[in-house]
Design an enzyme around this catalytic site. Structure first.
Site, short mmCIF file in Angstrom:
data_model
loop_
_atom_site.label_atom_id
_atom_site.label_comp_id
_atom_site.label_asym_id
_atom_site.label_seq_id
_atom_site.Cartn_x
_atom_site.Cartn_y
_atom_site.Cartn_z
N CYS A 17 0.83 -1.19 0.00
CA CYS A 17 0.00 0.00 0.00
C CYS A 17 0.87 1.25 0.00
CB CYS A 17 -0.95 0.08 1.18
SG CYS A 17 -2.07 -1.31 1.29
N GLU A 33 8.19 -14.62 -10.58
CA GLU A 33 7.44 -13.41 -10.22
C GLU A 33 7.09 -12.56 -11.43
OE1 GLU A 33 9.26 -10.43 -7.65
OE2 GLU A 33 11.24 -10.95 -8.37
N TRP A 74 -2.63 -2.80 -1.73
CA TRP A 74 -2.34 -4.23 -1.87
C TRP A 74 -3.27 -4.89 -0.85
CZ3 TRP A 74 -0.62 -8.40 1.06
CH2 TRP A 74 -0.20 -9.52 0.31
N LYS A 112 13.06 -14.73 -10.18
CA LYS A 112 12.75 -13.65 -11.13
C LYS A 112 11.74 -14.14 -12.17
CE LYS A 112 14.83 -10.13 -9.77
NZ LYS A 112 14.38 -10.61 -8.47
N HIS A 140 18.90 -36.46 -6.79
CA HIS A 140 18.18 -36.95 -5.61
C HIS A 140 16.67 -36.72 -5.74
CE1 HIS A 140 21.99 -37.75 -3.67
NE2 HIS A 140 22.40 -36.55 -4.03
N ASN A 197 -2.25 1.57 5.75
CA ASN A 197 -1.35 0.50 5.31
C ASN A 197 -1.08 -0.37 6.52
OD1 ASN A 197 0.69 -1.08 4.19
ND2 ASN A 197 2.27 0.48 4.47
N GLY A 198 -1.20 -1.70 6.38
CA GLY A 198 -0.93 -2.58 7.51
C GLY A 198 -2.15 -3.43 7.84
N ARG A 242 3.96 -0.04 -4.78
CA ARG A 242 3.73 -0.59 -3.44
C ARG A 242 2.43 -1.40 -3.36
NH1 ARG A 242 7.04 1.95 0.39
NH2 ARG A 242 5.71 1.06 1.99
N GLU A 284 17.84 -17.33 -7.53
CA GLU A 284 17.40 -15.97 -7.87
C GLU A 284 16.87 -15.93 -9.31
OE1 GLU A 284 16.61 -13.43 -6.42
OE2 GLU A 284 16.81 -11.78 -7.85
N LYS A 305 5.84 -4.05 -3.78
CA LYS A 305 7.28 -3.87 -3.61
C LYS A 305 7.73 -4.08 -2.17
CE LYS A 305 11.35 -2.53 -5.09
NZ LYS A 305 12.11 -3.55 -5.82
O1 M6R Z 1 12.79 -4.78 0.62
P1 M6R Z 1 13.37 -6.15 0.84
O2 M6R Z 1 14.74 -6.30 0.22
O3 M6R Z 1 13.38 -6.54 2.29
O4 M6R Z 1 12.39 -7.13 0.10
C1 M6R Z 1 12.55 -8.51 0.21
C2 M6R Z 1 11.72 -9.24 -0.82
O5 M6R Z 1 10.36 -8.97 -0.64
C3 M6R Z 1 12.11 -8.84 -2.25
O6 M6R Z 1 13.46 -9.07 -2.50
C4 M6R Z 1 11.27 -9.64 -3.27
O7 M6R Z 1 11.59 -10.98 -3.20
C5 M6R Z 1 11.46 -9.08 -4.67
N1 M6R Z 1 10.19 -8.86 -5.29
C6 M6R Z 1 12.19 -10.00 -5.57
O8 M6R Z 1 12.40 -9.46 -6.82
#
Ligand code: M6R
Length: 620
Positions: A2, A496, A75, A493, A512, A101-102, A27, A489, A615
C-alpha cells in the site's frame, strides 16, 4: 504494501496526490483512491484496479479544487480488491476520510463494538473501523487546534497490529494527520507545503527535505502551524530530519519501456556507488556507517544473515564469502522463519539483516527478536529513513537509488557488493586476512562495475532467447557453490515476472529427485562456475549438464569467456566476463534478470507490477 500520500499546501491537492500515487503504485496496485477537503466537504473517488482506472474516473468527473487531500494505492489484505474495499474509507457521516497500510489485528472486536452501537460498516476492511473510531473520538473532543491529531492519538492507543494511518476531516481544510506503528511513514517539508507518504518517492518532485517518523508517533501537517510530531501519548516527539540524495529523475523511466530495464542498466553505477568511498587505495575497508566497535566485531563467534526473497539470495551468496574470508560460522535464514524457531543468539552473535526497502515486516520482526536476545544487528539497507536502519546497531547503506520495479535487480546487486564489504571488513578487523590479501580482493571488487557493464552489452542474444522461451511451461535453474543462490534468484525472477513454473536447484541435488522433472525440451539454465580456481566444481557442473542433457533437456549455459568445455553439451551459451569465483554472482545474475524480463515482456505481462505482488512487504 500500500502506498499512502497526504498533502497540504498551495497547489491543487488532487494533482499532488495523484502524482504521488503514481510514484508509489509499485507498493500495491489492487485499487486506488483519493479524498480531498473541498469547500463543499470531502470529495472522494476510489476504483478497483490500477491507478489508470482512478485517473479515468477523475477525468470524467473532476472533483472541486482543494488544497489538502489524501490518497492510497492498495495491496489487499482484508477484503477483495473492489471499489468498496478501496481506500479512502469514510466515517458514517462522511466527515472523516482515512487511508491505511498494515493490518489492524483487533479489528473484529472493534467492528463488533461499532456495530453494537449502531454504526453500519459498508466494507470488509479493517481500515473502515479506524475511520469510524476517528470520527467518534473527534466528535467527543472540544473544538480547537490539534483536535484531529488528538482524535488520532486516541484511536491509535486502541489499535493493535501494524498500521500507517493518514486522515483528513471535512472541517479542517488546512490539516492532514498521520500515525505509524510498524509501518512506514515519512513527512516532506516544502516551502509552505507539507507532505506525508509511505516513502519519499511520493513527494520527491516537490522537496528533498524529509522527516523520519518513529514508532508510535502521530504527525500533524498544517498549512499555518507546519509539522507537529507527538507520541501516541501526546508527548512532543523528535523526528530525524534528512536530505534525500536523489532527485525526481531517478524515479522516472528515463526512456526505458520498463523501470526494471532501467534498473538493470543502472547496475554498474549502483555497484560502483555502493563501493565508492569504502575502499581505500591501501586496501582498507572504510565502513563509516558501522557504529559497532572493532572490539564488538572481534568478539563475534557466529553470524546469522536474515532476509526475504531476493535479499535472502544475496544472503546465501554472502555466506560463502563471509565464511571463506572470516572463518566465522555463518547461517542464512529466511527472516520469516527466524524468530519462530528460537535461534541461539548471544551478545557475540552478529545478525546481518538485508533489505532493499528497510520495511519488510518479516525482517524487521526478526531484527527485533535478535536484539531482544542481545545479539548485535548490522543492516544492509537501501532506504534512508526506513525503519530497519533505525532499529539496528549499525547500518551499511547500499546506494542503488530508488528501485521502483517490484522485481529487485540493482537492489540485489548492491546487496551483494555490501555483503562482500562486510565480509572483508570482518576479516580485516579480526586479523584473519593480511592487508595484501584484502587489497587484492578490493581491487577485484573495484573492477566489477566494468564487468557488469560488459555483461550488459552482450544481452541481445539473451533477449532473443527470452522471446523464444515465452511459451515454456517450466524452466529449471541449476548452480553449485555461489552459482546455487544465483540459480535460485534466476528462478524467483522468472516466477514473479513471467508466472512460469521455475525452480532453482543445487546441481548436486538434482539426481536426488528433481531430475524426474526433466522432459524432452525442458529448458534448463545452468550457472557454470569458472574452470579457473576451484575447477573441481567446474568438472562436477559439466557432469550435471550431461546428466540433464541425456534426459532431453534444452541446455542453456551461463559460462565465462574462454570456457570451451561446456560447448559440446550446450544448446545455448550465454557468455559472461571472467570474474573471481566468489564475486561471480555480480555478473552471472545479470543475464538471468534480462532473461526473466524478456520472457515476461514477450508474454505481455506488466514487468514492473507483476500480479499479486507489491514492492514492500510490510505485513507478516
Ligand atoms: O525490501 P526487501 O529487500 O526486504 O524485500 C525482500 C523481498 O520482498 C524482495 O526481495 C522480493 O523478493 C522481490 N520482489 C524480488 O524481486
Amino acid at each position: 504494501m500500500c502506498g499512502i500520500v497526504g498533502y497540504v499546501g498551495p497547489q491543487q491537492a488532487l494533482d499532488v496526490v495523484v502524482e504521488g500515487l503514481r510514484r508509489l503504485e509499485y507498493r500495491g496496485y489492487d485499487s486506488a483512491g483519493v479524498a480531498l477537503v473541498t469547500a463543499d466537504g470531502l470529495a472522494t473517488d476510489k476504483r478497483a484496479g490500477k491507478l489508470a482506472n482512478l485517473d479515468k474516473a477523475l477525468a470524467e468527473n473532476p472533483p472541486p479544487p482543494a488544497t489538502s487531500g489524501i490518497g492510497h494505492t492498495r495491496w489487499a489484505t482484508h477484503g477483495a480488491p473492489n471499489d468498496v474495499n478501496a481506500h479512502p474509507h469514510l466515517s458514517r457521516g462522511g466527515e472523516v476520510a482515512l487511508v491505511h497500510n498494515g493490518i489492524i489485528e483487533n479489528f473484529a472486536e472493534l467492528r463488533d463494538e461499532l456495530e453494537r452501537s449502531g454504526t453500519e460498516l459498508v466494507s470488509e476492511t479493517d481500515t473502515e473501523v479506524a475511520a469510524h473510531l476517528l470520527q467518534r473520538a473527534y466528535d467527543a473532543l472540544p473544538a480547537g487546534q490539534g483536535r484531529l491529531a488528538e482524535a488520532m492519538r486516541e484511536v491509535c492507543r486502541r489499535l493493535e497490529g501494524a498500521f500507517t494511518l493518514v486522515a483528513v476531516h471535512r472541517d479542517e481544510p488546512d490539516t492532514v494527520v498521520g500515525a505509524r506503528r510498524n509501518s512506514p511513514l515519512v513527512a516532506g517539508v516544502g516551502t509552505a507545503e507539507f507532505f506525508l507518504a509511505s516513502d519519499v518517492a511520493a513527494f520527491i518532485a516537490h522537496t528533498r527535505e524529509a522527516l523520519e517518523l518513529g514508532e508510535d508517533q502521530v504527525v500533524e501537517i498544517d498549512r499555518e502551524r507546519g509539522i507537529t510530531v507527538t507520541g501516541f501519548d501526546g508527548r512532543p516527539a523528535q523526528a530525524r530530519e534528512y536530505h534525500v540524495d536523489w532527485d525526481a529523475s531517478a524515479a522516472e523511466k528515463g526512456g526505458y519501456a520498463w523501470f526494471m530495464l532501467k534498473e538493470i542498466a543502472e547496475q554498474p553505477a549502483a555497484v560502483a556507488d555502493t563501493l565508492r568511498g569504502r575502499l581505500t587505495d591501501g586496501g582498507e575497508i572504510v565502513l563509516d556507517e558501522v557504529r559497532l566497535s572493532d572490539e564488538d566485531l572481534r568478539d563475534v563467534d557466529k553470524i546469522f544473515v536474515i532476509a526475504c526473497g531476493t535479499a535472502y539470495h544475496a544472503g546465501l551468496v554472502a555466506k560463502y564469502a563471509i565464511e571463506h574470508w572470516t572463518r566465522i560460522p555463518c547461517e542464512v535464514e529466511l527472516a520469516s522463519e527466524f524468530r519462530y524457531r528460537a535461534p541461539v543468539l548471544t551478545r557475540s552473535t552478529l545478525v546481518v539483516a538485508i533489505s532493499q526497502s528497510g520495511e519488510t515486516m518479516d525482517t524487521l520482526q526478526a531484527i527485533r527478536h535478535a536484539r531482544g536476545q542481545r545479539a548485535r544487528v548490522l543492516s544492509i539497507c537501501n532506504t534512508n529513513g526506513s525503519t530497519m536502519p533505525r532499529e539496528s546497531d549499525a547500518v551499511l547503506y547500499t546506494r542503488a537509488g530508488p528501485e521502483i520495479a517490484v522485481a529487485s535487480t540493482k537492489g540485489y546487486l548492491t546487496q551483494l557488493a555490501a555483503c562482500y564489504l562486510v565480509g572483508l571488513y570482518l576479516a580485516r578487523v579480526r586479523g584473519v586476512m593480511y592487508g595484501d590479501e584484502v587489497s587484492a580482493i578490493v581491487e577485484q571488487l573495484r573492477r566489477t562495475p566494468r564487468l557488469i557493464e560488459r555483461t550488459l552489452a552482450r544481452m541481445d542474444a539473451v533477449r532473443a532467447l527470452g522471446r523464444d522461451l515465452a511459451t515454456a511451461p517450466t524452466v529449471l535453474f541449476l548452480g553449485r557453490h555461489v552459482g546455487y543462490p544465483v540459480a535460485l534468484e534466476g528462478a524467483l525472477k522468472l516466477k514473479e515476472l513471467a508466472y512460469i513454473h521455475a525452480e532453482g536447484f543445487a546441481g548436486g541435488e538434482l539426481k536426488h529427485g528433481p531430475i524426474a522433472l526433466i522432459d524432452d525440451g525442458t529448458p534448463v539454465v545452468v550457472v557454470v562456475p569458472s574452470p579457473r580456481g576451484r575447477n573441481v566444481l567446474h568438472g562436477k557442473v559439466v557432469s550435471n549438464i550431461q546428466e540433464v542433457r541425456a534426459r532431453g533437456a534444452r541446455m542453456i549455459v551461463v559460462a565465462e569467456d574462454g570456457d570451451t568445455a561446456v560447448e559440446p553439451y550446450a544448446d545455448e551459451v550465454i557468455r559472461v566476463p571472467q570474474v573471481p569465483t566468489l564475486l561471480a554472482p555480480l555478473v552471472t545474475s545479470v543475464p538471468l534478470q534480462v532473461l526473466a524480463c524478456a520472457i515476461a515482456d514477450a508474454r505481455g505481462n506488466d514487468v514492473d507490477q507483476p500480479r499479486n505482488l507489491a514492492k514492500s512487504v510490510t505485513v507478516e
